[in-house]
Design a protein around this motif. Structure first.
Motif, PDB file in Angstrom:
ATOM      1  N   LEU B  27     -52.765  27.365  57.172  1.00  0.00           N
ATOM      2  CA  LEU B  27     -54.127  26.861  57.416  1.00  0.00           C
ATOM      3  C   LEU B  27     -55.189  27.876  57.030  1.00  0.00           C
ATOM      4  CD1 LEU B  27     -53.697  25.051  60.859  1.00  0.00           C
ATOM      5  CD2 LEU B  27     -53.168  24.235  58.566  1.00  0.00           C
ATOM      6  N   GLU B  29     -55.576  28.657  53.999  1.00  0.00           N
ATOM      7  CA  GLU B  29     -55.974  28.269  52.644  1.00  0.00           C
ATOM      8  C   GLU B  29     -57.273  27.464  52.700  1.00  0.00           C
ATOM      9  OE1 GLU B  29     -54.497  29.371  50.089  1.00  0.00           O
ATOM     10  OE2 GLU B  29     -52.526  30.003  50.841  1.00  0.00           O
ATOM     11  N   ILE B  30     -58.219  27.792  51.860  1.00  0.00           N
ATOM     12  CA  ILE B  30     -59.447  27.005  51.775  1.00  0.00           C
ATOM     13  C   ILE B  30     -59.247  25.867  50.766  1.00  0.00           C
ATOM     14  CG2 ILE B  30     -61.924  27.054  51.233  1.00  0.00           C
ATOM     15  CD1 ILE B  30     -61.433  28.779  53.605  1.00  0.00           C
ATOM     16  N   ARG B  32     -57.441  22.863  49.013  1.00  0.00           N
ATOM     17  CA  ARG B  32     -56.494  21.837  49.461  1.00  0.00           C
ATOM     18  C   ARG B  32     -55.248  21.814  48.588  1.00  0.00           C
ATOM     19  NH1 ARG B  32     -60.957  17.341  51.521  1.00  0.00           N
ATOM     20  NH2 ARG B  32     -62.254  18.957  52.448  1.00  0.00           N
ATOM     21  N   GLU B  73     -56.467  18.290  59.257  1.00  0.00           N
ATOM     22  CA  GLU B  73     -56.544  17.361  58.130  1.00  0.00           C
ATOM     23  C   GLU B  73     -55.769  17.924  56.937  1.00  0.00           C
ATOM     24  OE1 GLU B  73     -60.255  15.251  58.136  1.00  0.00           O
ATOM     25  OE2 GLU B  73     -60.270  15.191  55.950  1.00  0.00           O
ATOM     26  N   HIS B  74     -55.316  19.174  57.112  1.00  0.00           N
ATOM     27  CA  HIS B  74     -54.446  19.771  56.092  1.00  0.00           C
ATOM     28  C   HIS B  74     -53.194  18.921  55.899  1.00  0.00           C
ATOM     29  CE1 HIS B  74     -57.045  22.827  57.831  1.00  0.00           C
ATOM     30  NE2 HIS B  74     -56.866  23.585  56.767  1.00  0.00           N
ATOM     31  N   TRP B  77     -54.116  16.315  53.423  1.00  0.00           N
ATOM     32  CA  TRP B  77     -54.407  17.048  52.179  1.00  0.00           C
ATOM     33  C   TRP B  77     -53.114  17.509  51.508  1.00  0.00           C
ATOM     34  CZ3 TRP B  77     -58.484  20.768  54.799  1.00  0.00           C
ATOM     35  CH2 TRP B  77     -59.624  20.008  55.128  1.00  0.00           C
TER      36      TRP B  77
END
Lengths: 428, 174
Positions: B27, B29-30, B32, B73-74, B77
């Motif tokens: 998480l 990671e910016i 997606r 919401e990852h 994504w």
């Protein structure tokens, strides 16, 4: 037909019904942290919509990995920090003032009865303890909340859970909520609000109510809600004393959000806790629960007291009572992450931190860290942790690790024994 | 509108949580797309190997309460980064379901007995899914087997899928 707490709050906040079962509600507060908010900020910038609906209603904290552990987490903090400055968001809690969001924001008085709150964090349901409708959402809902101050929800059907009987000594709110989840299952309240009621809840302080509501999501619940009462008012009084003449006046105003006696519930459950014992999870789902006595003797490698579930001052006091004058087992490493700087300071003043350290605990700064396996206590493959957190999912605290969810009392007793153990505060 | 058709991946377990779909350690990671290699890395399911079983799949069919747990919401994504825009199951966790539609993706609910029939007929076969959003049908096909399953979206969910997500819809309407 009467209304539930959530229905009353929705009626106060509805700005649209785009579909028969969909309510767009106005938000009183949007909470943000550094994991789920930066993608929303970046997306708003890419859409040329880098605006906020009301900087005073947006509250921001860096809590999940703090201080930053690497370049990526440093960047997440930087994006959040620069965004808050850019938009004049005053309530921003960075290193030194930051703590676990669902402990910090209540402590600051940011949640009131009747409020609507969202955050990109599933444990936002915690704030329902104040008689608010507070729901975890994803980044897109958060993004729209930041931009427009609204969020869409289905009709809030409510399950009422009456916690009845007398809570035995040494059995705590954590044990109650684990037993509730064990009873209704991880899917038992999906799309529903859980109204926690009954004499046991009435007698709970706000911190215990927050522990109860915190884990509503582990049963799938949108929000856990407790009716506002004198205990709610007393907790909030320092923040609302300029708005009301007296606590009685505040209580009268908040009584608007009490459920009607003929409110329509989807389901009503009477949950008697008179014979409840301390509980522990096994397996990889929070509804896999059994009495601690049935798991006693299971070796653990780590004990973790922290998280938005159980790292408030009352939790630390209970754990310290068990630890006083004792040493943790040589086979265990133990970590305490007080939830907020205020909790940490208070624990210092009360001598609790010394008790933890004398017992052999490592005391970290306030952060979510180990609870979700991001920092400050990640497990190795095959290791076992007794934790006061909220999720025992596979890999939650580290790939291949096993988490057993327990109360602070059980966690402390387990640290001393080196194996899962009931605390001496509980007598069978 | 996104594509909701292609090869099917059957995940035969209820209560698959978002920590299993995408572990928290990713998480940070910016971007997606950076989530793509880690999809379902921690899924506890006998016989499932994310390294070999995800590639080329476009639709997931699963049991009840998919996406429970964390609000991240990852999870959608990470699915989208692998070309998966449709999950079909008995029911979904609220936040995950909303996140899917908010991204213009679909979480389609079918009755438990329909899901059970789909598993018994197709789970062991190489199955292709063809979704017609306007007609409200999903066609499952494999080696001589074919079933057309009707589904319904609420008006609001359909609007989100058509609009491509909640941000544009909300900004235009509220």
């Amino acid at each position: 037909m009467g209304k539930t707490i959530a229905q009353k709050i929705f009626d106060d906040h509805r700005v649209g019904t785009p579909d028969t079962d969909v309510h767009v509600i106005r938000l009183d507060a949007v909470f943000c942290h550094e994991i789920t908010t930066p993608p929303a900020i970046v997306d708003l910038q890419q859409r040329c919509k880098d605006r906020v609906f009301d900087p005073a209603r947006i509250k921001v904290v860096i809590d999940h990995v703090s201080p930053a552990k690497d370049s990526k987490t440093a960047l997440q903090g930087m994006i959040l920090r620069e965004w808050a400055r850019r938009h004049g968001i005053v309530d921003f809690f960075d290193i030194g003032t930051n703590g676990v969001c669902h402990a910090l924001f209540p402590e600051k008085g940011f949640v009131r009865p009747g409020y609507t709150v969202i955050m990109g964090d599933s444990h936002t349901c915690t704030h329902g303890a104040f008689g608010a409708f507070a729901a975890g959402v994803g980044t897109t809902d958060l993004e729209v909340g930041i931009l427009k101050g609204v969020c869409a929800f289905r009709t809030p059907e409510t399950i009422r859970i009456n916690i009845t009987g007398t809570l035995p000594d040494g059995v705590f709110a954590k044990d109650v909520i684990l037993s509730v989840i064990g009873r209704i299952g991880v899917n038992g309240a999906t799309n529903k609000v859980i109204e926690f009621a009954g004499l046991v809840v009435d007698a709970m302080d706000m911190e215990a109510r927050m522990t109860l509501c915190n884990m509503a999501i582990e049963a799938g619940g949108t929000c856990g809600i407790c009716a506002p009462d004198r205990i709610t008012v007393d907790y909030l009084w320092p923040f609302i004393k300029d708005k009301y003449e007296s606590p009685d006046e505040a209580l009268a105003a908040f009584s608007k959000y009490l459920p009607d006696s003929d409110a329509s519930y989807d389901q009503t459950i009477d949950h008697n806790v008179s014979n409840l014992t301390p509980m522990v999870t096994f397996g990889y789902k929070p509804d896999n629960v059994k009495p601690v006595s049935e798991m006693a003797g299971t070796p653990v490698d780590q004990v973790y007291i922290g998280s938005c579930t159980n790292a408030r001052i009352s939790d630390l006091r209970i754990a310290a009572r068990v630890l006083a004058g004792k040493r943790i087992s040589d086979t265990v490493r133990a970590i305490l992450s007080p939830a907020t700087p205020k909790v940490y300071n208070q624990a210092l003043e009360e001598g609790l931190i010394k008790t933890f350290m004398d017992a052999g605990f490592c005391v970290t700064n306030p952060t979510c860290g180990a609870c979700l396996g991001m920092s400050n206590g990640v497990l190795a493959n095959g290791e076992v942790c007794a934790a006061t957190t909220n999720r025992n999912f596979n890999g939650r605290m580290g790939k291949g690790g096993m988490v057993h969810l327990v109360s602070p009392a059980t966690a402390a007793a387990t640290a001393i024994a080196g194996t899962i153990a009931n605390s001496p505060l509980y007598t069978e | 509108m996104k594509s909701f058709s292609g090869k099917a991946l059957f995940l035969d377990r209820p209560d698959i949580n978002t920590d299993e779909i995408i572990p928290a350690k990713y998480l940070t990671e910016i971007s997606r797309d950076a989530l793509a290699p880690y999809l379902l890395e921690d899924l506890k399911l006998d016989g499932f190997d994310p390294a070999t079983d995800i590639a080329g799949k476009r639709v997931i069919i699963t049991r009840a309460n998919f996406g429970c747990g964390s609000s991240r919401e990852h999870a959608p994504w990470a699915l989208a980064a692998n070309g998966i825009n449709l999950v079909v199951g008995e029911c979904f966790a609220r936040i995950f379901r909303q996140n899917m539609f908010n991204c213009g993706m679909m979480a389609v609910e079918l009755p438990a007995d329909t899901i059970a029939r789909l598993f018994s007929t197709f789970a062991d076969l190489e199955t292709t899914v063809q979704t017609d959003v306007d007609a409200g049908t999903i066609t499952f096909s494999a080696e001589g087997e074919s079933k057309i399953i009707p589904f319904t979206l609420s008006g609001f969910d359909a609007d989100l899928v058509t609009a491509g997500g909640w941000v544009e819809y909300a900004d235009a309407n509220f």
